[in-house]
Design a protein around this motif. Structure first.
Motif, PDB file in Angstrom:
ATOM      1  N   ALA A   1     -11.489  17.421  -4.387  1.00 50.17           N
ATOM      2  CA  ALA A   1     -10.779  18.143  -5.444  1.00 50.17           C
ATOM      3  C   ALA A   1     -11.276  17.714  -6.820  1.00 50.17           C
ATOM      4  CB  ALA A   1      -9.276  17.913  -5.324  1.00 50.17           C
ATOM      5  N   THR A   2     -11.583  16.424  -6.963  1.00 52.48           N
ATOM      6  CA  THR A   2     -12.095  15.936  -8.252  1.00 52.48           C
ATOM      7  C   THR A   2     -13.460  16.545  -8.553  1.00 52.48           C
ATOM      8  OG1 THR A   2     -10.917  13.860  -7.909  1.00 52.48           O
ATOM      9  CG2 THR A   2     -12.655  13.850  -9.557  1.00 52.48           C
ATOM     10  N   VAL A   3     -14.334  16.643  -7.558  1.00 58.77           N
ATOM     11  CA  VAL A   3     -15.658  17.252  -7.757  1.00 58.77           C
ATOM     12  C   VAL A   3     -15.506  18.716  -8.157  1.00 58.77           C
ATOM     13  CG1 VAL A   3     -17.760  17.949  -6.547  1.00 58.77           C
ATOM     14  CG2 VAL A   3     -16.863  15.635  -6.248  1.00 58.77           C
ATOM     15  N   GLN A   4     -14.623  19.433  -7.489  1.00 56.63           N
ATOM     16  CA  GLN A   4     -14.401  20.838  -7.833  1.00 56.63           C
ATOM     17  C   GLN A   4     -13.824  20.983  -9.229  1.00 56.63           C
ATOM     18  OE1 GLN A   4     -11.948  22.350  -4.664  1.00 56.63           O
ATOM     19  NE2 GLN A   4     -13.730  23.062  -3.488  1.00 56.63           N
ATOM     20  N   ALA A   5     -12.915  20.094  -9.600  1.00 58.06           N
ATOM     21  CA  ALA A   5     -12.321  20.161 -10.934  1.00 58.06           C
ATOM     22  C   ALA A   5     -13.375  19.910 -12.006  1.00 58.06           C
ATOM     23  CB  ALA A   5     -11.187  19.151 -11.053  1.00 58.06           C
ATOM     24  N   ARG A   6     -14.277  18.967 -11.771  1.00 54.81           N
ATOM     25  CA  ARG A   6     -15.349  18.718 -12.743  1.00 54.81           C
ATOM     26  C   ARG A   6     -16.252  19.934 -12.885  1.00 54.81           C
ATOM     27  NH1 ARG A   6     -16.642  12.632 -10.921  1.00 54.81           N
ATOM     28  NH2 ARG A   6     -15.025  11.638 -12.180  1.00 54.81           N
TER      29      ARG A   6
ATOM     30  N   VAL B   1      -7.913  10.416   0.663  1.00 60.08           N
ATOM     31  CA  VAL B   1      -8.897  10.017  -0.348  1.00 60.08           C
ATOM     32  C   VAL B   1     -10.066  10.993  -0.369  1.00 60.08           C
ATOM     33  CG1 VAL B   1     -10.562   8.214  -0.949  1.00 60.08           C
ATOM     34  CG2 VAL B   1      -8.242   7.588  -0.303  1.00 60.08           C
ATOM     35  N   LYS B   2     -10.531  11.426   0.797  1.00 57.38           N
ATOM     36  CA  LYS B   2     -11.636  12.400   0.858  1.00 57.38           C
ATOM     37  C   LYS B   2     -11.220  13.720   0.199  1.00 57.38           C
ATOM     38  CE  LYS B   2     -13.909  10.610   4.972  1.00 57.38           C
ATOM     39  NZ  LYS B   2     -14.223  10.841   6.392  1.00 57.38           N
ATOM     40  N   ALA B   3     -10.002  14.161   0.482  1.00 57.90           N
ATOM     41  CA  ALA B   3      -9.513  15.410  -0.119  1.00 57.90           C
ATOM     42  C   ALA B   3      -9.405  15.277  -1.634  1.00 57.90           C
ATOM     43  CB  ALA B   3      -8.167  15.793   0.488  1.00 57.90           C
ATOM     44  N   LEU B   4      -8.929  14.127  -2.113  1.00 56.46           N
ATOM     45  CA  LEU B   4      -8.839  13.914  -3.567  1.00 56.46           C
ATOM     46  C   LEU B   4     -10.222  13.873  -4.200  1.00 56.46           C
ATOM     47  CD1 LEU B   4      -5.965  11.290  -3.889  1.00 56.46           C
ATOM     48  CD2 LEU B   4      -5.972  13.640  -4.705  1.00 56.46           C
ATOM     49  N   ASP B   5     -11.185  13.247  -3.529  1.00 59.53           N
ATOM     50  CA  ASP B   5     -12.546  13.187  -4.050  1.00 59.53           C
ATOM     51  C   ASP B   5     -13.150  14.590  -4.129  1.00 59.53           C
ATOM     52  OD1 ASP B   5     -14.843  11.825  -4.993  1.00 59.53           O
ATOM     53  OD2 ASP B   5     -15.761  12.067  -2.992  1.00 59.53           O
TER      54      ASP B   5
ATOM     55  N   LEU C   1       3.553   3.232   7.443  1.00 61.34           N
ATOM     56  CA  LEU C   1       2.373   2.578   6.875  1.00 61.34           C
ATOM     57  C   LEU C   1       1.252   2.460   7.907  1.00 61.34           C
ATOM     58  CD1 LEU C   1       3.957  -0.224   4.658  1.00 61.34           C
ATOM     59  CD2 LEU C   1       2.719   1.813   3.906  1.00 61.34           C
ATOM     60  N   ARG C   2       1.577   2.211   9.165  1.00 57.88           N
ATOM     61  CA  ARG C   2       0.560   2.167  10.219  1.00 57.88           C
ATOM     62  C   ARG C   2      -0.099   3.540  10.373  1.00 57.88           C
ATOM     63  NH1 ARG C   2       4.090  -0.080  14.139  1.00 57.88           N
ATOM     64  NH2 ARG C   2       4.450  -2.145  13.333  1.00 57.88           N
ATOM     65  N   THR C   3       0.682   4.592  10.286  1.00 51.98           N
ATOM     66  CA  THR C   3       0.136   5.949  10.392  1.00 51.98           C
ATOM     67  C   THR C   3      -0.828   6.228   9.248  1.00 51.98           C
ATOM     68  OG1 THR C   3       2.199   6.684  11.403  1.00 51.98           O
ATOM     69  CG2 THR C   3       0.742   8.385  10.561  1.00 51.98           C
ATOM     70  N   VAL C   4      -0.460   5.845   8.045  1.00 51.78           N
ATOM     71  CA  VAL C   4      -1.334   6.043   6.881  1.00 51.78           C
ATOM     72  C   VAL C   4      -2.589   5.198   7.016  1.00 51.78           C
ATOM     73  CG1 VAL C   4      -1.500   5.639   4.390  1.00 51.78           C
ATOM     74  CG2 VAL C   4       0.522   6.726   5.328  1.00 51.78           C
ATOM     75  N   LYS C   5      -2.438   3.964   7.492  1.00 44.27           N
ATOM     76  CA  LYS C   5      -3.566   3.048   7.627  1.00 44.27           C
ATOM     77  C   LYS C   5      -4.550   3.528   8.688  1.00 44.27           C
ATOM     78  CE  LYS C   5      -4.306  -1.451   9.458  1.00 44.27           C
ATOM     79  NZ  LYS C   5      -3.667  -2.647   9.967  1.00 44.27           N
ATOM     80  N   ASP C   6      -4.074   4.145   9.734  1.00 43.94           N
ATOM     81  CA  ASP C   6      -4.933   4.545  10.841  1.00 43.94           C
ATOM     82  C   ASP C   6      -5.837   5.722  10.508  1.00 43.94           C
ATOM     83  OD1 ASP C   6      -3.967   2.543  12.426  1.00 43.94           O
ATOM     84  OD2 ASP C   6      -2.467   3.806  13.425  1.00 43.94           O
ATOM     85  N   GLY C   7      -5.612   6.479   9.521  1.00 45.53           N
ATOM     86  CA  GLY C   7      -6.521   7.588   9.254  1.00 45.53           C
ATOM     87  C   GLY C   7      -6.051   8.564   8.210  1.00 45.53           C
ATOM     88  N   ALA C   8      -4.811   8.657   7.992  1.00 45.17           N
ATOM     89  CA  ALA C   8      -4.314   9.636   7.042  1.00 45.17           C
ATOM     90  C   ALA C   8      -4.736   9.282   5.625  1.00 45.17           C
ATOM     91  CB  ALA C   8      -2.797   9.750   7.137  1.00 45.17           C
ATOM     92  N   LEU C   9      -4.841   7.992   5.337  1.00 44.08           N
ATOM     93  CA  LEU C   9      -5.209   7.583   3.988  1.00 44.08           C
ATOM     94  C   LEU C   9      -6.655   7.964   3.669  1.00 44.08           C
ATOM     95  CD1 LEU C   9      -4.273   6.159   1.454  1.00 44.08           C
ATOM     96  CD2 LEU C   9      -5.076   4.006   2.419  1.00 44.08           C
TER      97      LEU C   9
END
Length: 135
Positions: free
Chosen positions: A47-52, A41-45, A29-37
């Motif tokens: 991908a969502t723009v490309q899908a639209r 989220v940026k990658a999902l955003d 969880l610390r690893t995810v909190k430090d930057g991976a999350l």
């Protein structure tokens, strides 16, 4: 060893296992909190723009192509109906030709038989069919 002591030892072992798993989860969880999350989220955003964008392009394409394909299908059906009519006409013409050929063959056979009978009647009396074949 009594049952109570055995249950206490088993509980201690399970508690230690839970503590180890909790430490591993906290580290993840610390690893995810430090930057991976934030990267996820940026990658999902993105991908969502490309899908639209892809969906809007597909909607436009389907709007135009479906109408064009519907017209082509209708033209193909009309052509199929015309070809069916032409095939029917060709079948009937073929049947008429076959019946005319059969009639002509029957007439030709009848004429040949009549000619053969006439030739037999004109042949001399002393000549028999066996002597004609020998000659």
């Amino acid at each position: 060893m009594s049952i109570a002591l055995f249950a206490n030892v088993l509980t201690i072992i399970l508690c230690v296992a839970v503590l180890v798993q909790s430490m591993r989860m906290m580290r993840s969880l610390r690893t995810v909190k430090d930057g991976a999350l934030t990267d996820v989220v940026k990658a999902l955003d993105h991908a969502t723009v490309q899908a639209r964008a892809v969906l809007s392009d597909m909607k436009a394409t389907l709007g135009t192509d479906c109408a064009r394909h519907a017209r082509l299908v209708e033209q193909a059906r009309d052509l199929r109906d015309e070809l069916s009519d032409m095939i029917g006409i060709a079948d009937s013409a073929c049947e008429r030709i076959v019946s005319a050929v059969s009639l002509a063959n029957a007439l030709r056979v009848a004429e040949e038989e009549a000619a053969a009978e006439a030739a037999d009647e004109e042949a001399p009396a002393d000549e028999t069919p066996a002597t004609r074949e020998a000659a």
